[in-house]
Scaffold this motif. Structure first.
Motif, PDB file in Angstrom:
ATOM      1  N   HIS A 191       0.451  -1.104   0.172  1.00 28.64           N
ATOM      2  CA  HIS A 191      -0.159   0.129   0.126  1.00 28.64           C
ATOM      3  C   HIS A 191       0.081   1.237   0.143  1.00 28.64           C
ATOM      4  O   HIS A 191       0.903   2.427  -0.747  1.00 28.64           O
ATOM      5  N   ARG A 192       1.773   0.968   0.782  1.00 30.84           N
ATOM      6  CA  ARG A 192       2.590   2.594   0.959  1.00 30.84           C
ATOM      7  C   ARG A 192       3.383   2.974  -0.665  1.00 30.84           C
ATOM      8  O   ARG A 192       3.872   3.724  -1.019  1.00 30.84           O
ATOM      9  N   ALA A 193       4.528   1.356  -1.367  1.00 31.46           N
ATOM     10  CA  ALA A 193       4.739   1.226  -2.773  1.00 31.46           C
ATOM     11  C   ALA A 193       3.293   1.892  -3.047  1.00 31.46           C
ATOM     12  O   ALA A 193       3.897   3.047  -4.369  1.00 31.46           O
ATOM     13  N   ALA A 194       1.921   1.714  -3.663  1.00 31.31           N
ATOM     14  CA  ALA A 194       1.347   1.801  -4.309  1.00 31.31           C
ATOM     15  C   ALA A 194       1.231   3.748  -4.242  1.00 31.31           C
ATOM     16  O   ALA A 194       1.096   4.696  -4.971  1.00 31.31           O
ATOM     17  N   ALA A 195       0.243   4.377  -3.182  1.00 33.44           N
ATOM     18  CA  ALA A 195       0.896   5.554  -2.812  1.00 33.44           C
ATOM     19  C   ALA A 195       2.135   6.473  -3.073  1.00 33.44           C
ATOM     20  O   ALA A 195       1.895   7.559  -3.460  1.00 33.44           O
ATOM     21  N   ASP A 196       2.939   5.940  -2.874  1.00 34.13           N
ATOM     22  CA  ASP A 196       3.757   6.673  -2.841  1.00 34.13           C
ATOM     23  C   ASP A 196       3.819   7.482  -4.107  1.00 34.13           C
ATOM     24  O   ASP A 196       4.630   8.307  -5.132  1.00 34.13           O
ATOM     25  N   PHE A 197       4.026   6.164  -5.075  1.00 31.07           N
ATOM     26  CA  PHE A 197       3.794   5.875  -6.752  1.00 31.07           C
ATOM     27  C   PHE A 197       2.469   7.220  -7.331  1.00 31.07           C
ATOM     28  O   PHE A 197       3.028   8.058  -8.333  1.00 31.07           O
ATOM     29  N   THR A 198       2.170   7.000  -6.912  1.00 32.89           N
ATOM     30  CA  THR A 198       0.346   8.057  -6.970  1.00 32.89           C
ATOM     31  C   THR A 198       0.396   9.339  -7.090  1.00 32.89           C
ATOM     32  O   THR A 198       0.451  10.482  -7.776  1.00 32.89           O
ATOM     33  N   PHE A 199       1.193   9.589  -5.867  1.00 34.94           N
ATOM     34  CA  PHE A 199       1.465  11.371  -5.248  1.00 34.94           C
ATOM     35  C   PHE A 199       2.732  11.768  -5.972  1.00 34.94           C
ATOM     36  O   PHE A 199       2.085  12.696  -6.675  1.00 34.94           O
ATOM     37  N   ILE A 200       3.494  10.609  -6.664  1.00 36.57           N
ATOM     38  CA  ILE A 200       4.864  11.244  -7.304  1.00 36.57           C
ATOM     39  C   ILE A 200       4.264  11.206  -9.082  1.00 36.57           C
ATOM     40  O   ILE A 200       4.133  12.727  -9.634  1.00 36.57           O
ATOM     41  N   MET A 201       3.104  10.643  -9.329  1.00 29.35           N
ATOM     42  CA  MET A 201       2.787  10.609 -10.379  1.00 29.35           C
ATOM     43  C   MET A 201       1.316  11.777 -11.026  1.00 29.35           C
ATOM     44  O   MET A 201       1.095  12.451 -11.775  1.00 29.35           O
ATOM     45  N   ALA A 202       0.954  11.788  -9.366  1.00 31.20           N
ATOM     46  CA  ALA A 202       0.065  12.855  -9.482  1.00 31.20           C
ATOM     47  C   ALA A 202       0.321  14.447  -9.845  1.00 31.20           C
ATOM     48  O   ALA A 202      -0.523  15.432 -10.690  1.00 31.20           O
ATOM     49  N   VAL A 203       1.758  14.636  -9.443  1.00 31.92           N
ATOM     50  CA  VAL A 203       2.198  15.988 -10.236  1.00 31.92           C
ATOM     51  C   VAL A 203       2.378  16.291 -11.230  1.00 31.92           C
ATOM     52  O   VAL A 203       1.665  18.003 -11.260  1.00 31.92           O
ATOM     53  N   PRO A 204       2.978  15.799 -12.267  1.00 30.82           N
ATOM     54  CA  PRO A 204       2.392  15.879 -13.917  1.00 30.82           C
ATOM     55  C   PRO A 204       1.530  16.217 -14.506  1.00 30.82           C
ATOM     56  O   PRO A 204       1.407  16.665 -14.923  1.00 30.82           O
ATOM     57  N   ILE A 205       0.339  15.256 -14.163  1.00 27.19           N
ATOM     58  CA  ILE A 205      -0.864  15.085 -14.688  1.00 27.19           C
ATOM     59  C   ILE A 205      -2.149  16.522 -13.642  1.00 27.19           C
ATOM     60  O   ILE A 205      -2.704  16.763 -14.511  1.00 27.19           O
ATOM     61  N   MET A 206      -1.614  16.563 -12.997  1.00 23.82           N
ATOM     62  CA  MET A 206      -2.173  16.945 -12.109  1.00 23.82           C
ATOM     63  C   MET A 206      -1.638  18.774 -12.740  1.00 23.82           C
ATOM     64  O   MET A 206      -3.042  19.622 -12.833  1.00 23.82           O
ATOM     65  N   ALA A 207      -0.720  18.593 -11.804  1.00 23.74           N
ATOM     66  CA  ALA A 207      -0.795  20.239 -13.011  1.00 23.74           C
ATOM     67  C   ALA A 207      -0.652  20.686 -14.315  1.00 23.74           C
ATOM     68  O   ALA A 207      -1.400  21.858 -14.408  1.00 23.74           O
ATOM     69  N   GLY A 208      -0.856  19.637 -14.871  1.00 22.57           N
ATOM     70  CA  GLY A 208      -0.533  19.758 -16.065  1.00 22.57           C
ATOM     71  C   GLY A 208      -2.077  20.176 -16.482  1.00 22.57           C
ATOM     72  O   GLY A 208      -3.328  20.477 -17.616  1.00 22.57           O
ATOM     73  N   ALA A 209      -2.986  19.474 -15.552  1.00 22.40           N
ATOM     74  CA  ALA A 209      -4.823  19.537 -15.842  1.00 22.40           C
ATOM     75  C   ALA A 209      -4.953  20.983 -15.421  1.00 22.40           C
ATOM     76  O   ALA A 209      -5.617  22.048 -16.175  1.00 22.40           O
ATOM     77  N   SER A 210      -3.895  21.694 -14.281  1.00 18.62           N
ATOM     78  CA  SER A 210      -5.039  23.062 -13.673  1.00 18.62           C
ATOM     79  C   SER A 210      -4.009  24.029 -14.960  1.00 18.62           C
ATOM     80  O   SER A 210      -4.844  25.096 -14.895  1.00 18.62           O
ATOM     81  N   MET A 250      -0.115   6.037   7.626  1.00 20.41           N
ATOM     82  CA  MET A 250      -1.390   5.004   8.476  1.00 20.41           C
ATOM     83  C   MET A 250      -1.544   3.916   7.219  1.00 20.41           C
ATOM     84  O   MET A 250      -1.800   3.486   7.227  1.00 20.41           O
ATOM     85  N   ILE A 251      -1.312   4.762   6.047  1.00 24.03           N
ATOM     86  CA  ILE A 251      -1.685   3.367   5.053  1.00 24.03           C
ATOM     87  C   ILE A 251      -1.302   2.217   4.768  1.00 24.03           C
ATOM     88  O   ILE A 251      -2.222   1.288   4.730  1.00 24.03           O
ATOM     89  N   ASN A 252      -0.125   1.434   5.428  1.00 23.47           N
ATOM     90  CA  ASN A 252       0.866   0.243   5.193  1.00 23.47           C
ATOM     91  C   ASN A 252      -0.517  -0.140   6.579  1.00 23.47           C
ATOM     92  O   ASN A 252      -0.387  -1.653   6.558  1.00 23.47           O
ATOM     93  N   LYS A 253      -1.546   0.634   7.241  1.00 22.15           N
ATOM     94  CA  LYS A 253      -1.710  -0.277   8.252  1.00 22.15           C
ATOM     95  C   LYS A 253      -2.885  -0.536   8.269  1.00 22.15           C
ATOM     96  O   LYS A 253      -3.635  -1.417   8.470  1.00 22.15           O
TER      97      LYS A 253
END
Length: 275
Positions: A191-210, A250-253
């Motif tokens: 869950h933590r690895a997936a969350a880290d990748f999610t947050f990192i990947m969110a930056v360019p796509i959210m910035a681009g959309a904005s 908390m995500i892994n827990k």
């Protein structure tokens, strides 16, 4: 704008910052809060109101950049690449780009349709429930014996597959983090690895959309609305800093099912009380 209007911007920024990176759908929460209580379209044009909901995501994006600043600096090649504690190569920018391709293409193709037809309380409720079911499935069938412990172990195939699942988040209420974390868990990530990748990947796509939304609706902006946008941006930034740090701890827990239950309960309450 009067003080009450600025307070409404701060409230929307709070909702955005606290929910953007939790798997509960920040867009869905903002639409619900705005449509039912704040009614920003009464003092902003339709295009300004919809763009505001996208623009304040920049505050949340800035919070992610600050929290992951060392990793972004490394991925951009501004410092020499290092290895993790197991001697493995760190996450590459190219892997992030691969994960962005599916949702990026669909987002550009269907942006107008989404803005015109899917930004409503009713569609958000659908997204909340279906997204919750995906999260429950991920916790039940994935995450038992994850092989990808760290975000640095993600393969290109996993990155692209997570990107495909992220396409569900184009539907307001589904949740970008909910879909990508669920997808990552189903593909063998913690869950933590997936969350880290999610947050990192969110930056360019959210910035681009904005930025695209800003450029598209620039003609509808007025200086009178600027304090509203600034207040929302700062509020989202501060509360995103708080929520991201807490969520990553908390995500892994707690995993995803508690968030899924919250989404289903929220959707039920909104439907029976207000609709």
């Amino acid at each position: 704008m009067d003080l009450l209007t600025i307070i409404k911007a701060i409230i929307l920024g709070f909702v955005e910052g606290m929910t953007e990176f939790a798997p509960v759908s920040s867009t869905g929460h903002m639409i619900i809060v705005d449509d039912m209580w704040l009614h920003s379209k009464e003092f902003l044009s339709k295009y300004e109101a919809n763009t505001f909901k996208v623009v304040i995501q920049l505050g949340s994006i800035l919070a992610v950049v600050i929290i992951f600043k060392d990793r972004f600096i490394e991925m951009l090649g501004l410092v020499g690449r290092s290895r993790n504690s197991e001697g493995q190569s760190r996450l590459k920018l190219s892997q992030v780009i691969v994960g962005l391709i599916p949702a990026g293409i669909l987002g550009v193709l269907f942006e107008d349709y989404i803005d015109e037809h899917l930004f409503s309380t009713e569609t958000v409720l659908i997204g909340l429930v279906i997204g919750a079911l995906l999260m429950i499935v991920a916790d039940i069938f994935g995450g038992k014996n994850p092989k990808t412990i760290s975000v640095d172990q993600i393969t290109y195939r996993q990155a692209f597959s997570i990107g495909l699942i992220q396409c569900f988040s184009l539907w307001p209420g589904f949740s970008r983090s909910g879909s990508t974390i669920s997808g990552g868990v189903l593909l063998g990530l913690t869950h933590r690895a997936a969350a880290d990748f999610t947050f990192i990947m969110a930056v360019p796509i959210m910035a681009g959309a904005s930025m695209l939304s800003l450029l598209k609706n620039l003609e509808y902006f007025s200086l009178d609305a600027l304090p509203f946008f600034i207040a929302g941006f700062l509020s989202a930034f501060v509360f995103a800093l708080i929520s991201i740090r807490f969520f990553l701890k908390m995500i892994n827990k707690v995993k995803l099912i508690p968030f899924a239950i919250y989404r289903i309960v929220l959707a039920g309450l909104i439907y029976f009380v207000f609709l």
